[in-house]
Motif scaffolding. Structure first.
Motif, PDB file in Angstrom:
ATOM      1  N   ALA A 104       8.625  -3.525 -11.135  1.00 10.99           N
ATOM      2  CA  ALA A 104       9.883  -4.099 -10.602  1.00 10.99           C
ATOM      3  C   ALA A 104       9.651  -5.324 -11.046  1.00 10.99           C
ATOM      4  O   ALA A 104      10.762  -6.437 -10.816  1.00 10.99           O
ATOM      5  N   GLY A 105       8.723  -6.111 -11.530  1.00  6.37           N
ATOM      6  CA  GLY A 105       8.407  -7.575 -11.816  1.00  6.37           C
ATOM      7  C   GLY A 105       7.678  -8.133 -10.627  1.00  6.37           C
ATOM      8  O   GLY A 105       7.741  -9.225 -10.980  1.00  6.37           O
ATOM      9  N   LEU A 106       7.135  -7.460  -9.828  1.00  3.17           N
ATOM     10  CA  LEU A 106       6.414  -8.231  -8.685  1.00  3.17           C
ATOM     11  C   LEU A 106       5.005  -8.216  -9.150  1.00  3.17           C
ATOM     12  O   LEU A 106       4.350  -7.285  -9.611  1.00  3.17           O
ATOM     13  N   ALA A 107       4.211  -9.331  -9.042  1.00  8.34           N
ATOM     14  CA  ALA A 107       2.798  -9.434  -9.056  1.00  8.34           C
ATOM     15  C   ALA A 107       2.315  -8.541  -7.689  1.00  8.34           C
ATOM     16  O   ALA A 107       2.927  -8.542  -6.534  1.00  8.34           O
ATOM     17  N   LEU A 108       0.814  -8.066  -7.867  1.00  8.13           N
ATOM     18  CA  LEU A 108       0.391  -7.287  -6.520  1.00  8.13           C
ATOM     19  C   LEU A 108      -0.997  -7.888  -6.230  1.00  8.13           C
ATOM     20  O   LEU A 108      -1.763  -8.126  -7.022  1.00  8.13           O
ATOM     21  N   MET A 109      -1.174  -7.893  -4.862  1.00  4.92           N
ATOM     22  CA  MET A 109      -2.529  -7.955  -4.362  1.00  4.92           C
ATOM     23  C   MET A 109      -2.514  -7.057  -3.082  1.00  4.92           C
ATOM     24  O   MET A 109      -1.567  -6.243  -2.943  1.00  4.92           O
ATOM     25  N   ALA A 110      -3.648  -6.859  -2.639  1.00  6.58           N
ATOM     26  CA  ALA A 110      -3.971  -5.819  -1.403  1.00  6.58           C
ATOM     27  C   ALA A 110      -4.667  -6.474  -0.543  1.00  6.58           C
ATOM     28  O   ALA A 110      -5.834  -7.312  -0.591  1.00  6.58           O
ATOM     29  N   VAL A 111      -4.522  -5.947   0.816  1.00  6.51           N
ATOM     30  CA  VAL A 111      -5.488  -6.410   2.164  1.00  6.51           C
ATOM     31  C   VAL A 111      -5.775  -5.244   2.728  1.00  6.51           C
ATOM     32  O   VAL A 111      -4.896  -4.120   2.809  1.00  6.51           O
ATOM     33  N   GLN A 112      -6.998  -5.156   3.133  1.00  4.59           N
ATOM     34  CA  GLN A 112      -7.507  -3.925   4.099  1.00  4.59           C
ATOM     35  C   GLN A 112      -6.858  -4.097   5.642  1.00  4.59           C
ATOM     36  O   GLN A 112      -7.037  -5.195   5.892  1.00  4.59           O
ATOM     37  N   HIS A 113      -6.480  -2.824   6.069  1.00  9.25           N
ATOM     38  CA  HIS A 113      -6.107  -2.899   7.420  1.00  9.25           C
ATOM     39  C   HIS A 113      -7.317  -3.425   8.465  1.00  9.25           C
ATOM     40  O   HIS A 113      -8.440  -3.154   7.891  1.00  9.25           O
ATOM     41  N   VAL A 114      -6.894  -4.002   9.659  1.00 10.25           N
ATOM     42  CA  VAL A 114      -7.969  -4.420  10.570  1.00 10.25           C
ATOM     43  C   VAL A 114      -8.090  -3.408  11.729  1.00 10.25           C
ATOM     44  O   VAL A 114      -7.014  -2.807  11.890  1.00 10.25           O
ATOM     45  N   ARG A 115      -8.939  -3.621  12.331  1.00  8.33           N
ATOM     46  CA  ARG A 115      -9.010  -2.389  13.675  1.00  8.33           C
ATOM     47  C   ARG A 115      -7.984  -3.208  14.777  1.00  8.33           C
ATOM     48  O   ARG A 115      -7.790  -4.361  14.637  1.00  8.33           O
ATOM     49  N   GLU A 116      -7.783  -2.332  15.664  1.00  2.51           N
ATOM     50  CA  GLU A 116      -7.082  -3.009  16.928  1.00  2.51           C
ATOM     51  C   GLU A 116      -7.820  -4.107  17.575  1.00  2.51           C
ATOM     52  O   GLU A 116      -9.266  -4.291  17.638  1.00  2.51           O
ATOM     53  N   PRO A 117      -7.145  -4.976  18.094  1.00  2.00           N
ATOM     54  CA  PRO A 117      -7.874  -6.440  18.638  1.00  2.00           C
ATOM     55  C   PRO A 117      -8.929  -6.004  19.633  1.00  2.00           C
ATOM     56  O   PRO A 117      -8.462  -4.780  20.424  1.00  2.00           O
ATOM     57  N   GLY A 118      -9.792  -6.547  19.950  1.00  2.00           N
ATOM     58  CA  GLY A 118     -11.057  -6.524  20.723  1.00  2.00           C
ATOM     59  C   GLY A 118     -12.015  -5.850  20.097  1.00  2.00           C
ATOM     60  O   GLY A 118     -13.145  -5.219  20.557  1.00  2.00           O
ATOM     61  N   TRP A 119     -12.128  -5.746  18.571  1.00  2.00           N
ATOM     62  CA  TRP A 119     -13.194  -4.957  18.125  1.00  2.00           C
ATOM     63  C   TRP A 119     -14.252  -6.047  17.770  1.00  2.00           C
ATOM     64  O   TRP A 119     -14.116  -7.101  17.919  1.00  2.00           O
ATOM     65  N   SER A 120     -15.436  -5.306  17.647  1.00  2.00           N
ATOM     66  CA  SER A 120     -16.524  -6.045  17.595  1.00  2.00           C
ATOM     67  C   SER A 120     -17.460  -5.916  16.288  1.00  2.00           C
ATOM     68  O   SER A 120     -17.940  -4.647  16.048  1.00  2.00           O
ATOM     69  N   PRO A 121     -17.252  -6.855  15.103  1.00  2.00           N
ATOM     70  CA  PRO A 121     -17.612  -6.782  13.831  1.00  2.00           C
ATOM     71  C   PRO A 121     -19.225  -6.887  13.686  1.00  2.00           C
ATOM     72  O   PRO A 121     -19.791  -7.294  14.778  1.00  2.00           O
ATOM     73  N   ASN A 122     -19.689  -6.143  12.750  1.00  2.00           N
ATOM     74  CA  ASN A 122     -21.390  -6.225  12.584  1.00  2.00           C
ATOM     75  C   ASN A 122     -21.455  -5.919  11.046  1.00  2.00           C
ATOM     76  O   ASN A 122     -20.603  -5.591  10.331  1.00  2.00           O
ATOM     77  N   ALA A 123     -22.885  -6.255  10.698  1.00  2.00           N
ATOM     78  CA  ALA A 123     -23.015  -6.061   9.081  1.00  2.00           C
ATOM     79  C   ALA A 123     -22.803  -4.758   8.602  1.00  2.00           C
ATOM     80  O   ALA A 123     -22.414  -4.662   7.445  1.00  2.00           O
ATOM     81  N   ALA A 124     -23.216  -3.755   9.426  1.00  2.00           N
ATOM     82  CA  ALA A 124     -22.978  -2.393   8.951  1.00  2.00           C
ATOM     83  C   ALA A 124     -21.683  -2.013   8.643  1.00  2.00           C
ATOM     84  O   ALA A 124     -21.177  -1.388   7.724  1.00  2.00           O
ATOM     85  N   MET A 125     -20.994  -2.567   9.595  1.00  2.00           N
ATOM     86  CA  MET A 125     -19.525  -2.072   9.643  1.00  2.00           C
ATOM     87  C   MET A 125     -18.837  -2.785   8.417  1.00  2.00           C
ATOM     88  O   MET A 125     -17.931  -2.331   7.750  1.00  2.00           O
ATOM     89  N   GLY A 126     -19.403  -3.846   8.237  1.00  2.00           N
ATOM     90  CA  GLY A 126     -18.605  -4.881   7.195  1.00  2.00           C
ATOM     91  C   GLY A 126     -19.017  -4.026   5.637  1.00  2.00           C
ATOM     92  O   GLY A 126     -18.020  -4.133   4.683  1.00  2.00           O
ATOM     93  N   LYS A 127     -20.172  -3.646   5.680  1.00  2.00           N
ATOM     94  CA  LYS A 127     -20.601  -3.034   4.202  1.00  2.00           C
ATOM     95  C   LYS A 127     -19.651  -1.778   4.257  1.00  2.00           C
ATOM     96  O   LYS A 127     -19.195  -1.443   3.042  1.00  2.00           O
ATOM     97  N   SER A 128     -19.413  -0.910   5.148  1.00  2.00           N
ATOM     98  CA  SER A 128     -18.743   0.183   5.022  1.00  2.00           C
ATOM     99  C   SER A 128     -17.398  -0.016   4.972  1.00  2.00           C
ATOM    100  O   SER A 128     -16.812   0.684   3.905  1.00  2.00           O
ATOM    101  N   ASP A 129     -16.560  -0.938   5.456  1.00  2.00           N
ATOM    102  CA  ASP A 129     -15.451  -1.476   5.388  1.00  2.00           C
ATOM    103  C   ASP A 129     -15.272  -1.814   3.884  1.00  2.00           C
ATOM    104  O   ASP A 129     -14.229  -1.574   3.227  1.00  2.00           O
ATOM    105  N   GLY A 130     -16.173  -2.672   3.498  1.00  2.00           N
ATOM    106  CA  GLY A 130     -15.709  -3.082   2.033  1.00  2.00           C
ATOM    107  C   GLY A 130     -16.079  -2.099   0.881  1.00  2.00           C
ATOM    108  O   GLY A 130     -15.108  -2.163  -0.197  1.00  2.00           O
ATOM    109  N   GLN A 131     -16.862  -1.214   1.142  1.00  2.00           N
ATOM    110  CA  GLN A 131     -16.907  -0.140   0.412  1.00  2.00           C
ATOM    111  C   GLN A 131     -15.832   0.772   0.299  1.00  2.00           C
ATOM    112  O   GLN A 131     -15.480   1.454  -0.897  1.00  2.00           O
ATOM    113  N   ASN A 132     -15.059   1.119   1.469  1.00  2.00           N
ATOM    114  CA  ASN A 132     -14.042   1.657   1.701  1.00  2.00           C
ATOM    115  C   ASN A 132     -12.756   1.104   0.758  1.00  2.00           C
ATOM    116  O   ASN A 132     -12.123   1.665   0.039  1.00  2.00           O
ATOM    117  N   THR A 133     -12.676  -0.346   1.127  1.00  2.00           N
ATOM    118  CA  THR A 133     -11.592  -0.822   0.347  1.00  2.00           C
ATOM    119  C   THR A 133     -11.660  -0.911  -1.095  1.00  2.00           C
ATOM    120  O   THR A 133     -10.649  -0.673  -1.732  1.00  2.00           O
TER     121      THR A 133
END
Length: 225
Positions: free
Chosen positions: A70-99
């Motif tokens: 269609a002539g649009l440039a494209l980027m992507a963003v990963q969904h975030v969890r529902e508000p009140g989530w508690s991030p940590n290193a293991a979660m960051g690695k898993s989420d990054g690998q998924n995206t």
């Protein structure tokens, strides 16, 4: 613009300052993407699934092709969890690998910005846990060849100085009240759009050079049928 990767008429480019685009949580057909292009939008940011199994409402390979066609440039963003989530290193690695895996599946090229959505962090979460999540996400996405970016939303859990200390070189400012990034600033700024556009809900985005001259990197189709 400087192209960094160009197979079959598709390439990744440094975006110019002042480009107008939008982000949307609704799939775009070729016709709808063309409506946005005709309305003056230059790029689109669509969502990648948070988990390992791709969600049908998130960016797919066919939709990515339609957006580019269609002539649009494209980027992507990963969904975030529902508000009140508690991030940590293991979660960051898993989420990054998924995206990174989803980005590859839908045909996003090495060098394009893939954004981490940082918002809604639970009150009382240690700043180090948030930083560890972000750093591990960055490492996983970077290892796959992409340019990791950070979307800074409300309740991100880090100060501006702490955000600057992360390994990211691309920052996207949400339409919420968020800290400034010292010495660097933001490369993209989001604006709330209260009414649907072309029948769907969106937020508007505009690119800009940050204080270090950095820009977002998007994927474009250089040869359309």
């Amino acid at each position: 613009m400087n192209a960094s990767y160009s197979p079959s008429g598709v390439c990744v480019e440094a975006a110019p300052a002042g480009a107008h685009g939008f982000d949307a949580d609704t799939p775009l057909s070729l016709e709808l993407a063309r409506q946005f292009a005709a309305s003056g939008y230059q790029f689109c940011v669509r969502y990648l699934t948070l988990g390992s199994d791709e969600d049908a409402s998130d960016l797919s390979a066919s939709e990515a092709q339609d957006i580019l066609e269609a002539g649009l440039a494209l980027m992507a963003v990963q969904h975030v969890r529902e508000p009140g989530w508690s991030p940590n290193a293991a979660m960051g690695k898993s989420d990054g690998q998924n995206t990174a895996a989803h980005a590859k599946t839908v045909g996003l090229l090495p060098g394009v910005n893939i954004w981490c959505d940082l918002e809604g962090v639970a009150d009382g979460t240690a700043a180090q846990d948030v930083a560890d999540y972000c750093s591990q996400w960055f490492e996983a996405v970077s290892a796959a060849g992409y340019a990791p970016g950070l979307y800074v939303g409300s309740d991100a859990g880090l100060s501006g100085a702490q955000l600057y200390e992360l390994p990211f070189q691309h920052y996207w400012q949400s339409c919420s009240s968020v800290p400034e990034i010292p010495q660097r600033g933001y490369q993209m700024v989001q604006t709330l759009v209260p009414q649907p556009v072309n029948g769907i809900g969106i937020d508007a985005d505009q690119t800009q050079n940050d204080q270090l001259g950095g820009t977002v990197r998007w994927q474009v189709l250089t040869e359309r049928a």
